[in-house]
Scaffold this active site. Structure first.
Site, PDB file in Angstrom:
ATOM      1  N   GLU A 168       1.590  -1.462  -0.036  1.00 27.01           N
ATOM      2  CA  GLU A 168      -0.287   0.104   0.175  1.00 27.01           C
ATOM      3  C   GLU A 168       1.079   1.310  -0.264  1.00 27.01           C
ATOM      4  O   GLU A 168       2.002   1.316   1.013  1.00 27.01           O
ATOM      5  CB  GLU A 168      -1.479   0.263   1.625  1.00 27.01           C
ATOM      6  CG  GLU A 168      -1.714  -1.040   1.803  1.00 27.01           C
ATOM      7  CD  GLU A 168      -2.295  -0.833   2.836  1.00 27.01           C
ATOM      8  OE1 GLU A 168      -2.159  -0.191   3.235  1.00 27.01           O
ATOM      9  OE2 GLU A 168      -3.247  -2.335   2.894  1.00 27.01           O
ATOM     10  N   ASP A 187      -5.006   8.034  10.175  1.00 23.63           N
ATOM     11  CA  ASP A 187      -3.858   8.098  10.781  1.00 23.63           C
ATOM     12  C   ASP A 187      -3.070   8.498  12.220  1.00 23.63           C
ATOM     13  O   ASP A 187      -3.208   9.518  12.319  1.00 23.63           O
ATOM     14  CB  ASP A 187      -2.691   8.521   9.438  1.00 23.63           C
ATOM     15  CG  ASP A 187      -2.977   8.166   8.220  1.00 23.63           C
ATOM     16  OD1 ASP A 187      -3.049   6.789   8.233  1.00 23.63           O
ATOM     17  OD2 ASP A 187      -2.704   8.219   7.467  1.00 23.63           O
TER      18      ASP A 187
END
Length: 257
Positions: free
Chosen positions: A46, A57
């Protein structure tokens, strides 16, 4: 056949996937990192598109994104780097990023460019599933770009079945309803979540990500799905080692029995 589909056709278990932020630690590291990961047995990568407001995140990936932007990483440059590495790398590459920069680029142009340079799919955490079905699925399908949807412990069974019905890459199982980041182990609630999804007999393969940072969490993810995704741990190693080869070696060492 799309490389994601090819991967899961030939390998149903113990998929090893790694996330890293494009343009980190250095702007031109993207190609070398992809090649090094593939050479060391990683099945799927990814590639993170750095963004100034990455809501899903944790601090580690946020910091890497900030540094990558400061280094000069852009989506246009990333596509150029993917095109270069695709001449040597054969594993599936998934673009992972937020809707804002992708929409600025143009969603159809994004999918078209992914197809041209050899990216196989995209993970867009802030793309609502209903919007994907109504506005974006036909475009992604046109260019054979697999849009990977995330589920969490809070995702209802009905929604999970809808996602399973309308996607055909894999399902990204977020281990917990929180941001990315390392965890030492998966508690009983997470284990119950894994078992609940296992019992649903979904048609799509599943990978578990968020919080996988050591042998225990890696093995737990591998045993409860088709594979595991490591992100923050690898970003941390890239920073600590200041050497791509050493970081990959340390990553392998951290999860080996």
């Amino acid at each position: 056949m799309n490389r994601i589909k090819q991967l899961f056709k030939k390998k149903q278990k113990n998929i090893f996937s790694v996330y890293f932020t494009a343009g980190y630690p250095k702007l031109k590291d993207t190609v070398k990192i992809i090649k090094e990961l593939e050479n060391n047995g990683v099945d799927l990568i990814e590639v993170g598109i750095p963004f100034s407001d990455p809501m899903a995140d944790g601090p580690t990936i946020q910091e890497s994104g900030t540094q990558a932007l400061q280094n000069g990483m852009t989506l246009k440059l990333l596509f150029e780097q993917i095109k270069v590495v695709r001449k040597e790398a054969n594993l599936p590459l998934i673009m992972m990023g937020y809707l804002n920069p992708i929409m600025q680029y143009g969603f159809e142009e994004f999918c078209k460019k992914c197809n041209e340079v050899g990216a196989d799919g995209a993970i867009i955490p802030d793309l609502p599933f209903d919007d994907y079905i109504k506005e974006y699925k036909a475009i992604a399908d046109k260019y054979d770009i697999k849009i990977i949807m995330l589920i969490t412990p809070e995702t209802s069974d009905d929604r999970i079945r809808l996602i399973d019905e309308h996607t055909d890459g894999f399902i990204y199982m977020v281990s917990s309803a929180s941001t990315t980041g390392a965890q030492k182990s998966f508690d009983s609630n997470k284990q119950e979540y894994f078992q609940r999804i296992n019992s649903m007999n979904l048609k799509n393969p599943r990978l578990i990500g968020f919080g996988i940072s050591n042998r225990e969490t890696f093995e737990a993810a591998q045993s409860n799905a088709n594979g595991a995704i490591i992100g923050s741990k690898f970003i941390t190693l890239l920073k600590a080692e200041n050497n791509i080869e050493k970081a990959v070696m340390e990553l392998k060492k951290s999860i080996e029995v």
